[in-house]
Design a protein around this motif. Structure first.
Motif, PDB file in Angstrom:
ATOM      1  N   UNK A  23      -3.563  12.330   1.040  1.00  0.00           N
ATOM      2  CA  UNK A  23      -3.477  12.083  -0.490  1.00  0.00           C
ATOM      3  C   UNK A  23      -1.984  12.145  -0.792  1.00  0.00           C
ATOM      4  N   UNK A  24      -1.498  10.946  -1.243  1.00  0.00           N
ATOM      5  CA  UNK A  24      -0.224  10.826  -1.546  1.00  0.00           C
ATOM      6  C   UNK A  24       0.229  11.514  -2.990  1.00  0.00           C
ATOM      7  N   UNK A  25       1.527  12.030  -3.022  1.00  0.00           N
ATOM      8  CA  UNK A  25       1.844  12.645  -4.144  1.00  0.00           C
ATOM      9  C   UNK A  25       1.566  11.754  -5.420  1.00  0.00           C
ATOM     10  N   UNK A  26       1.740  10.562  -5.234  1.00  0.00           N
ATOM     11  CA  UNK A  26       1.312   9.288  -6.208  1.00  0.00           C
ATOM     12  C   UNK A  26       0.507   8.319  -5.788  1.00  0.00           C
ATOM     13  N   UNK A  27      -0.782   8.326  -6.444  1.00  0.00           N
ATOM     14  CA  UNK A  27      -1.820   7.458  -5.788  1.00  0.00           C
ATOM     15  C   UNK A  27      -1.248   5.809  -6.402  1.00  0.00           C
ATOM     16  N   UNK A  28      -1.710   4.915  -5.788  1.00  0.00           N
ATOM     17  CA  UNK A  28      -1.294   3.547  -6.153  1.00  0.00           C
ATOM     18  C   UNK A  28      -1.452   2.940  -7.569  1.00  0.00           C
ATOM     19  N   UNK A  29      -2.311   3.956  -8.204  1.00  0.00           N
ATOM     20  CA  UNK A  29      -2.617   3.394  -9.810  1.00  0.00           C
ATOM     21  C   UNK A  29      -2.014   4.543 -10.563  1.00  0.00           C
ATOM     22  N   UNK A  30      -1.259   5.371 -10.188  1.00  0.00           N
ATOM     23  CA  UNK A  30      -0.722   6.605 -11.001  1.00  0.00           C
ATOM     24  C   UNK A  30       0.307   5.839 -11.996  1.00  0.00           C
ATOM     25  N   UNK A  31       0.193   6.066 -13.271  1.00  0.00           N
ATOM     26  CA  UNK A  31       1.047   5.787 -14.175  1.00  0.00           C
ATOM     27  C   UNK A  31       2.469   6.387 -13.913  1.00  0.00           C
ATOM     28  N   UNK A  32       2.645   7.609 -13.286  1.00  0.00           N
ATOM     29  CA  UNK A  32       3.750   8.229 -13.097  1.00  0.00           C
ATOM     30  C   UNK A  32       4.667   7.465 -11.981  1.00  0.00           C
ATOM     31  N   UNK A  33       4.125   6.399 -11.287  1.00  0.00           N
ATOM     32  CA  UNK A  33       4.590   5.298 -10.447  1.00  0.00           C
ATOM     33  C   UNK A  33       5.735   4.567 -11.162  1.00  0.00           C
ATOM     34  N   UNK A  34       6.749   4.083 -10.605  1.00  0.00           N
ATOM     35  CA  UNK A  34       7.895   3.227 -11.291  1.00  0.00           C
ATOM     36  C   UNK A  34       7.162   1.971 -11.318  1.00  0.00           C
ATOM     37  N   UNK A  35       6.310   1.786 -10.763  1.00  0.00           N
ATOM     38  CA  UNK A  35       5.571   0.258 -10.516  1.00  0.00           C
ATOM     39  C   UNK A  35       5.100   0.032 -12.067  1.00  0.00           C
ATOM     40  N   UNK A  36       4.718   0.838 -13.029  1.00  0.00           N
ATOM     41  CA  UNK A  36       4.287   0.865 -14.123  1.00  0.00           C
ATOM     42  C   UNK A  36       5.092   1.473 -15.320  1.00  0.00           C
ATOM     43  N   UNK A  37       5.697   0.644 -16.173  1.00  0.00           N
ATOM     44  CA  UNK A  37       6.588   1.161 -17.088  1.00  0.00           C
ATOM     45  C   UNK A  37       5.721   0.940 -18.273  1.00  0.00           C
ATOM     46  N   UNK A  91       2.523   1.401 -20.711  1.00  0.00           N
ATOM     47  CA  UNK A  91       1.089   1.963 -20.748  1.00  0.00           C
ATOM     48  C   UNK A  91       0.013   0.993 -20.856  1.00  0.00           C
ATOM     49  N   UNK A  92       0.129  -0.198 -21.539  1.00  0.00           N
ATOM     50  CA  UNK A  92      -0.758  -1.219 -22.001  1.00  0.00           C
ATOM     51  C   UNK A  92      -1.093  -2.152 -20.603  1.00  0.00           C
ATOM     52  N   UNK A  93       0.081  -1.989 -19.975  1.00  0.00           N
ATOM     53  CA  UNK A  93      -0.196  -2.742 -18.758  1.00  0.00           C
ATOM     54  C   UNK A  93      -0.751  -1.999 -17.560  1.00  0.00           C
ATOM     55  N   UNK A  94      -0.687  -0.642 -17.490  1.00  0.00           N
ATOM     56  CA  UNK A  94      -1.257   0.223 -16.532  1.00  0.00           C
ATOM     57  C   UNK A  94      -2.669   0.420 -16.873  1.00  0.00           C
ATOM     58  N   UNK A  95      -3.090   0.788 -18.061  1.00  0.00           N
ATOM     59  CA  UNK A  95      -4.360   1.248 -18.322  1.00  0.00           C
ATOM     60  C   UNK A  95      -5.350   0.333 -17.913  1.00  0.00           C
ATOM     61  N   UNK A  96      -5.560  -0.905 -18.241  1.00  0.00           N
ATOM     62  CA  UNK A  96      -6.511  -1.731 -17.741  1.00  0.00           C
ATOM     63  C   UNK A  96      -6.823  -1.706 -16.132  1.00  0.00           C
ATOM     64  N   UNK A  97      -5.724  -1.807 -15.577  1.00  0.00           N
ATOM     65  CA  UNK A  97      -5.847  -1.841 -14.079  1.00  0.00           C
ATOM     66  C   UNK A  97      -6.410  -0.422 -13.510  1.00  0.00           C
ATOM     67  N   UNK A  98      -5.845   0.546 -13.924  1.00  0.00           N
ATOM     68  CA  UNK A  98      -6.257   1.856 -13.328  1.00  0.00           C
ATOM     69  C   UNK A  98      -7.575   2.173 -13.725  1.00  0.00           C
ATOM     70  N   UNK A  99      -8.049   1.880 -15.021  1.00  0.00           N
ATOM     71  CA  UNK A  99      -9.224   1.964 -15.626  1.00  0.00           C
ATOM     72  C   UNK A  99     -10.256   1.236 -14.663  1.00  0.00           C
ATOM     73  N   UNK A 100     -10.164  -0.138 -14.388  1.00  0.00           N
ATOM     74  CA  UNK A 100     -10.782  -0.983 -13.553  1.00  0.00           C
ATOM     75  C   UNK A 100     -11.073  -0.293 -12.089  1.00  0.00           C
TER      76      UNK A 100
END
Length: 391
Positions: A22-36, A38-47
């Motif tokens: 279990x990584x400290x940050x999952x690949x869909x975590x909003x805490x990742x720098x990948x996601x700046x 919230x509106x871009x992150x939520x649909x992907x993570x929810x899916x």
């Protein structure tokens, strides 16, 4: 104080290996720098979350039946039901609101707990007469300081609906419907319907239902779905029904629950944004806690295989950001380790801060064991009043 992390894990010598997956940050975590954003992150993570919950297609198969209307405790009460396409008994529900209420009101979908008690569902958090079953009275004393919390929040000016969910109450698995191999050590099928309210029979049923959980969950996996997926699907149908009521303002709906109800709040509140305000009570920790230290205390209702690779458990509830969210924890809660509860709180705090909505999250810690007592109820209901009534 609650025990901190045990020296040994439930997996023995395999614990360190498993925790490293279990990584400290999952690949869909909003805490990742990948996601700046919230509106871009939520649909992907929810899916992604919905993919691993594998929601089954469950439909309401006919209209709602209203069985009874009456007044009690200053509330107007309806007893209703609706059938579902996935089998089992019709979903039974209680709807209550202040007796003199007019027009549309904000609403609460009150989610009953697990409590190792599948014979009862909605009855665990309501009181509709002076005649309470002794096991219900005992349950409410232990977990709710003697209060029927659905009644208490309804009195504040809400339409409140409480329904039985998959495997509980009217939706429970009946012994006479299962293969004889699962009943060899039980006499449950020998009792008449008139005897079923006896406390000794209910206790025997609850022990059998607990032993049956792993069978039911494995069977759901083989069907291509998950237990939390089934529960979420049924809870969403209940939410549909609540939203469609003429006395409900569908733009102001909250949900809450203790323990198994808190778990249901995580999934429903996180993944269905018709829930304007959510309060999860006594069910917030990390996948590490559930895996290494406290798996034996938890229901199969929790587990969605592979999801931990993508989202930490609190981030499922965090999918609702920036919608108002409260999490209530008990410091001595025997179902979790304190350090992991605090870690989960830190994660949600970080998610809401990054989304520029820190005021929309409240994480609270209370003295005591696993419970939703009077003081906690007041805090939760005040949170609803703030965000659903603007008070």
């Amino acid at each position: 104080m609650a025990q901190d992390l045990p020296e040994k894990s439930l997996m023995g010598a395999y614990g360190n290996w498993a925790s490293e997956m279990i990584a400290d940050l999952g690949t869909m975590s909003f805490r990742n720098t990948t996601f700046a954003d919230v509106d871009n992150w939520k649909p992907k993570a929810t899916s992604k979350a919905l993919q691993f919950l594998a929601l089954p297609d469950i439909q309401q198969t006919s209209a709602i039946t209203i069985h009874k209307k009456y007044s009690y405790d200053g509330l107007s009460i309806e007893e209703i039901s609706w059938p579902l396409s996935n089998g089992g008994g019709a979903v039974e529900a209680i709807v209550m609101k202040p007796e003199q209420a007019k027009g549309t009101l904000p609403a609460i979908l009150a989610l009953h707990d697990h409590g190792g008690n599948k014979y009862f569902g909605k009855r665990k958090i309501v009181q509709c007469s002076e005649d309470r079953h002794p096991l219900i009275e005992q349950h409410q004393q232990v977990y709710y300081e003697g209060l029927a919390w659905a009644n208490e929040v309804a009195k504040r000016g809400y339409v409140v609906m409480v329904h039985d969910v998959f495997a509980f109450g009217s939706r429970r698995v009946f012994p006479e419907d299962v293969d004889e191999v699962l009943l060899r050590e039980h006499t449950l099928k020998d009792f008449s319907s008139e005897e079923w309210e006896r406390p000794d029979i209910i206790s025997e049923y609850n022990k059998w239902a607990s032993d049956h959980e792993h069978v039911l969950s494995k069977s759901l996996f083989c069907a291509g779905t998950t237990w939390p997926g089934v529960v979420l699907a049924e809870d969403q149908i209940a939410l549909n029904i609540l939203c469609e009521r003429k006395d409900v303002d569908a733009s102001r709906i909250g949900c809450a629950g203790l323990s198994g109800g808190g778990l249901r709040t995580v999934y429903l509140g996180g993944l269905d944004h018709r829930i304007s305000c959510a309060v999860s009570v006594g069910f917030m920790s990390t996948w590490k806690d559930f895996m290494l230290y406290k798996a034996y205390t938890h229901t199969w209702m929790l587990y969605a295989p592979l999801l931990p690779r993508f989202l930490e458990f609190p981030e499922i509830l965090g999918l609702r950001v920036p919608l108002p969210t409260m999490v209530q924890n008990n410091i001595d809660d025997q179902l979790f380790t304190l350090s992991e509860m605090k870690m989960a709180d830190s994660i949600l705090t970080e998610v809401y801060k990054k989304a520029k909505a820190p005021d929309k999250y409240s994480g609270k810690f209370y003295e005591g064991l696993h419970k939703f007592d009077a003081a906690m109820q007041v805090d939760a209901f005040d949170w609803f009043d703030k965000w659903l009534k603007g008070e």
